[in-house]
Design a protein around this motif. Structure first.
Motif, PDB file in Angstrom:
ATOM      1  N   GLN A 186       0.850  -1.189   0.000  1.00 44.41           N
ATOM      2  CA  GLN A 186       0.000   0.000   0.000  1.00 44.41           C
ATOM      3  C   GLN A 186       0.885   1.238   0.000  1.00 44.41           C
ATOM      4  O   GLN A 186       1.753   1.405   0.868  1.00 44.41           O
ATOM      5  CB  GLN A 186      -0.905   0.010   1.243  1.00 44.41           C
ATOM      6  CG  GLN A 186      -1.727  -1.255   1.400  1.00 44.41           C
ATOM      7  CD  GLN A 186      -2.728  -1.443   0.285  1.00 44.41           C
ATOM      8  OE1 GLN A 186      -3.531  -0.543   0.007  1.00 44.41           O
ATOM      9  NE2 GLN A 186      -2.692  -2.596  -0.362  1.00 44.41           N
ATOM     10  N   HIS A 187       0.654   2.120  -0.983  1.00 40.15           N
ATOM     11  CA  HIS A 187       1.517   3.299  -1.158  1.00 40.15           C
ATOM     12  C   HIS A 187       0.755   4.548  -0.696  1.00 40.15           C
ATOM     13  O   HIS A 187       0.360   5.388  -1.502  1.00 40.15           O
ATOM     14  CB  HIS A 187       1.935   3.416  -2.619  1.00 40.15           C
ATOM     15  CG  HIS A 187       2.561   2.153  -3.158  1.00 40.15           C
ATOM     16  ND1 HIS A 187       3.874   1.814  -2.919  1.00 40.15           N
ATOM     17  CD2 HIS A 187       2.039   1.135  -3.892  1.00 40.15           C
ATOM     18  CE1 HIS A 187       4.142   0.659  -3.486  1.00 40.15           C
ATOM     19  NE2 HIS A 187       3.055   0.222  -4.085  1.00 40.15           N
ATOM     20  N   ARG A 188       0.562   4.664   0.611  1.00 43.24           N
ATOM     21  CA  ARG A 188      -0.201   5.793   1.151  1.00 43.24           C
ATOM     22  C   ARG A 188       0.549   6.601   2.194  1.00 43.24           C
ATOM     23  O   ARG A 188      -0.025   7.464   2.831  1.00 43.24           O
ATOM     24  CB  ARG A 188      -1.522   5.282   1.763  1.00 43.24           C
ATOM     25  CG  ARG A 188      -2.407   4.527   0.792  1.00 43.24           C
ATOM     26  CD  ARG A 188      -3.802   4.351   1.364  1.00 43.24           C
ATOM     27  NE  ARG A 188      -4.354   3.090   0.890  1.00 43.24           N
ATOM     28  CZ  ARG A 188      -4.714   2.082   1.668  1.00 43.24           C
ATOM     29  NH1 ARG A 188      -4.593   2.180   2.964  1.00 43.24           N
ATOM     30  NH2 ARG A 188      -5.202   0.967   1.143  1.00 43.24           N
ATOM     31  N   GLU A 205      -7.071  11.830   7.903  1.00 45.09           N
ATOM     32  CA  GLU A 205      -7.451  10.680   8.727  1.00 45.09           C
ATOM     33  C   GLU A 205      -8.592  11.082   9.669  1.00 45.09           C
ATOM     34  O   GLU A 205      -8.396  11.300  10.863  1.00 45.09           O
ATOM     35  CB  GLU A 205      -6.241  10.176   9.532  1.00 45.09           C
ATOM     36  CG  GLU A 205      -5.128   9.597   8.701  1.00 45.09           C
ATOM     37  CD  GLU A 205      -5.515   8.265   8.044  1.00 45.09           C
ATOM     38  OE1 GLU A 205      -6.592   7.723   8.360  1.00 45.09           O
ATOM     39  OE2 GLU A 205      -4.729   7.787   7.207  1.00 45.09           O
ATOM     40  N   THR A 238       5.703   3.014   2.393  1.00 48.85           N
ATOM     41  CA  THR A 238       4.875   1.910   1.927  1.00 48.85           C
ATOM     42  C   THR A 238       4.590   0.988   3.096  1.00 48.85           C
ATOM     43  O   THR A 238       5.415   0.851   4.000  1.00 48.85           O
ATOM     44  CB  THR A 238       5.598   1.141   0.808  1.00 48.85           C
ATOM     45  OG1 THR A 238       5.929   2.051  -0.248  1.00 48.85           O
ATOM     46  CG2 THR A 238       4.748   0.021   0.240  1.00 48.85           C
ATOM     47  N   THR A 256      -6.276   4.904   7.259  1.00 50.23           N
ATOM     48  CA  THR A 256      -5.897   4.506   5.902  1.00 50.23           C
ATOM     49  C   THR A 256      -4.403   4.308   5.754  1.00 50.23           C
ATOM     50  O   THR A 256      -3.939   3.848   4.713  1.00 50.23           O
ATOM     51  CB  THR A 256      -6.354   5.564   4.872  1.00 50.23           C
ATOM     52  OG1 THR A 256      -5.661   6.795   5.104  1.00 50.23           O
ATOM     53  CG2 THR A 256      -7.856   5.800   4.964  1.00 50.23           C
ATOM     54  N   ARG A 257      -3.615   4.634   6.789  1.00 49.16           N
ATOM     55  CA  ARG A 257      -2.157   4.498   6.732  1.00 49.16           C
ATOM     56  C   ARG A 257      -1.627   4.319   8.156  1.00 49.16           C
ATOM     57  O   ARG A 257      -2.287   4.739   9.122  1.00 49.16           O
ATOM     58  CB  ARG A 257      -1.515   5.736   6.087  1.00 49.16           C
ATOM     59  CG  ARG A 257      -1.933   7.030   6.744  1.00 49.16           C
ATOM     60  CD  ARG A 257      -1.342   8.254   6.081  1.00 49.16           C
ATOM     61  NE  ARG A 257      -1.725   8.402   4.696  1.00 49.16           N
ATOM     62  CZ  ARG A 257      -2.885   8.955   4.277  1.00 49.16           C
ATOM     63  NH1 ARG A 257      -3.792   9.351   5.167  1.00 49.16           N
ATOM     64  NH2 ARG A 257      -3.139   9.079   2.995  1.00 49.16           N
TER      65      ARG A 257
END
Length: 322
Positions: free
Chosen positions: A144-146, A187, A204, A295-296
């Protein structure tokens, strides 16, 4: 690989990798791709130790060593605070004294700066190499690239972070300092903080470390790397290579790679190498939920843990670098 004897109690191989965590498996995969003959030894299921139970972050931004001048200044309280990442048992203090002295020396300004440069060089290519490996084993969708967040709960902590982030930028780390309103927009599921956050946009993370490990283990099996589910308890150098012993098997290898984490210390000592490693119990906790509120990965910097959104759950894992 050539089993020998009627009961296959002896095995000859070119390379033996001890430890089936992510490092051992990645080494074995690259060596097999070069046409080398490889076996991997670990009594546990591949990838199910620390390689599974972690924060899932590919932390190329985590270039600050644990030992810094600020840590040195607060070392006595950190050592005996049970909630500190550096906490030690008082009974262990005499045995740890030589290590603590070395740690104190490495926390001095010059040593800490040199260590940060060395760590930055080591992790600079981590994201690209993980992308290559994940693509090879069919796990690119797990990456995941967030980015990642460091959270500062007070204005004072946020103001102090500027010096740290300036240093990280000098080492090639991309980072943005964001205010509480920007953080809330990024967020909305996080409780509000007074200070703000540092956002590492290129970071990542893995949505499912366990699944990535299973795919890596499956790839090893597909290319013919044998997993011997036994614990190596003896290592002897010989003129032709290295002799390894388990309770059931004797393995003769031209080359041995130790990739068993801190458990490598005992075997390294048998080879004549002193490696000052030790183990402590690690842990994480998880809450099952269809859609994690984050989400991260997000790290409240004063609390010493990461909040990690993963597939179907939220994981909380301890952090050693903040």
């Amino acid at each position: 690989m050539r089993p020998r004897g009627p009961m296959a109690e002896e095995i000859d191989t070119e390379i033996a990798v001890i430890g089936a965590g992510v490092i051992g498996m990645a080494c074995a995969l690259r060596l097999a791709a070069e046409g080398r003959e490889v076996v991997i030894l670990d009594p546990a299921e591949p990838g199910m130790g620390a390689s599974y139970g972690n924060a899932g972050t590919i932390a190329d931004y985590a270039v600050q060593p644990v030992g810094t001048p600020d840590v040195l200044k607060n070392l006595p309280s950190l050592l005996f605070d049970r909630n500190s990442p550096l906490a030690i048992r008082q009974a262990a203090l005499p045995a740890l004294a030589p290590w603590l002295l070395r740690f104190a020396r490495q926390s001095l300004p010059g040593a800490a700066a040199a260590n940060a440069r060395a760590i930055a060089a080591l992790v600079a290519s981590a994201n690209a190499e993980w992308q290559e490996l994940a693509t090879e084993i069919g796990g690119a969708g797990i990456l995941q690239h967030r980015g990642c967040l460091y959270l500062y709960e007070t204005r004072k902590a946020f103001a102090a972070a500027e010096r740290d982030m300036t240093h990280r930028r000098s080492l090639g780390i991309a980072v943005e300092l964001i205010d509480p309103s920007t953080l809330a927009a990024m967020e909305p599921g996080l409780p509000g903080v007074e200070g703000g956050a540092a956002f590492f946009p290129k970071a990542t993370f893995l949505a499912d470390p366990g699944e990535m490990m299973r795919r890596l283990a499956a790839r090893l099996q597909a290319v013919g790397v044998r997993h011997i589910a036994q614990r190596v308890d003896r290592l002897t150098r010989t003129p032709g290579g290295v002799r390894l012993g388990t309770a059931q098997t004797s393995i003769r290898a031209r080359t041995v790679i130790l990739a068993a984490g801190a458990h490598s210390r005992r075997l390294a000592a048998q080879a004549g190498d002193r490696v000052p490693l030790d183990t402590e119990r690690g842990y994480h906790v998880e809450w099952d939920m269809p859609a994690p509120r984050l989400t991260r990965p997000s790290c409240p910097t004063t609390r010493g843990f990461y909040l990690c959104p993963m597939a179907g759950r939220l994981r909380v894992a301890r952090s050693e670098e903040r």
